[in-house]
Design an enzyme around this catalytic site. Sequence first.
Site, PDB file in Angstrom:
ATOM      1  N   ASP A 171     109.511  -0.701 -30.366  1.00 54.72           N
ATOM      2  CA  ASP A 171     108.816  -0.507 -29.009  1.00 54.72           C
ATOM      3  C   ASP A 171     109.530  -1.277 -28.094  1.00 54.72           C
ATOM      4  OD1 ASP A 171     107.016   0.586 -27.245  1.00 54.72           O
ATOM      5  OD2 ASP A 171     105.328   0.283 -28.594  1.00 54.72           O
ATOM      6  N   ASP A 191     104.176   7.421 -21.722  1.00 54.28           N
ATOM      7  CA  ASP A 191     103.007   7.674 -22.774  1.00 54.28           C
ATOM      8  C   ASP A 191     102.448   9.171 -22.705  1.00 54.28           C
ATOM      9  OD1 ASP A 191     103.887   5.104 -24.265  1.00 54.28           O
ATOM     10  OD2 ASP A 191     102.150   4.094 -23.393  1.00 54.28           O
TER      11      ASP A 191
END
Length: 320
Positions: free
Chosen positions: A154, A213
Amino acid sequence: MLAGRLVLLLSLPSALLALVPALTPPMGWNTWCTDGSCGLDYCDAKEIMSIADAMESNGMKDAGYEYINLDDCWADHRDDSGTIVPDKNRFPDGMVPVIDYVHSKGFKFGLYTDAGIYTCSSGERPHKIPGSYGHYQQDASTYAQWGVDYVKMDWCNTEFNNTKLDPHKQYAEMSAALDNTTRNFFFNSCEWGVDNPWEWMWQYANSWRSGPDHHDNWDSTERIIEHNVGLSKYAGPTKGWNDLDFLMTGGQACKDDHTKICPGQTDTEYRTEFSMWAIMASSLLVATDISNMSATQKEILLNEEIIAVNQDSLGNHVLN
């Protein structure tokens, strides 16, 4: 078929030859939205092993779902030597028995980390969870020792002490660290598409998050579809794969009662979501509870024809 695969392997960029050859987009499941709303999944050893049991028996394994991925929530701290340590309350026997169990069921195991100094979420714990910055090689070696097959990195907490990390440099370093182990990995980058990773990440990773997202509502699904129109041309068996983020098929758990499901989209919208992810050459990673699949989940997630489009061995996808 073997000769065709050999040609594809020989044409892969040299940086990717050290990673697992990703001739088709990965298919699997992820913890993020199953036991609780997204980001609040408790994700312990029991959940991972129960999901492996479910995927073995519910048709997902036969349909091609291969990975069981543990997202942000598993780690706790680093020991005095700098080695990352799993949360003992969630993984009392460590990661190896869990990974071995997943492998015994015929699946591969994926693990989360972050390029920065901390991960994105503390998992409702009172302290921040260490990222991999400054420990890329140490973490890669640890993952190899544990038997990890898939690594997601990430991009949270990458600005600190007047330092702003460069995704080109950090993903290249982690890719090299994974290469410098005795194990082959599938490497997924997750810098949310902010630096056009489809244009360059193929040098370092097998797949890349191409946008923001994904949330369990149609506005989010529509926005991601529109963002990814035209990006399929950057994906393929000699390049890597767009990752449109998790599939929310069937809905995430309710915030006030984790034993119930609170769908955020209609069945038609879930069908559209799955179909568009497939034809856009995206990873197909389900982040909802598949331990007791609804009729709608089975109809969508086990659709052989749609899966066949996504898993086309030549990488010929529709929306270029």
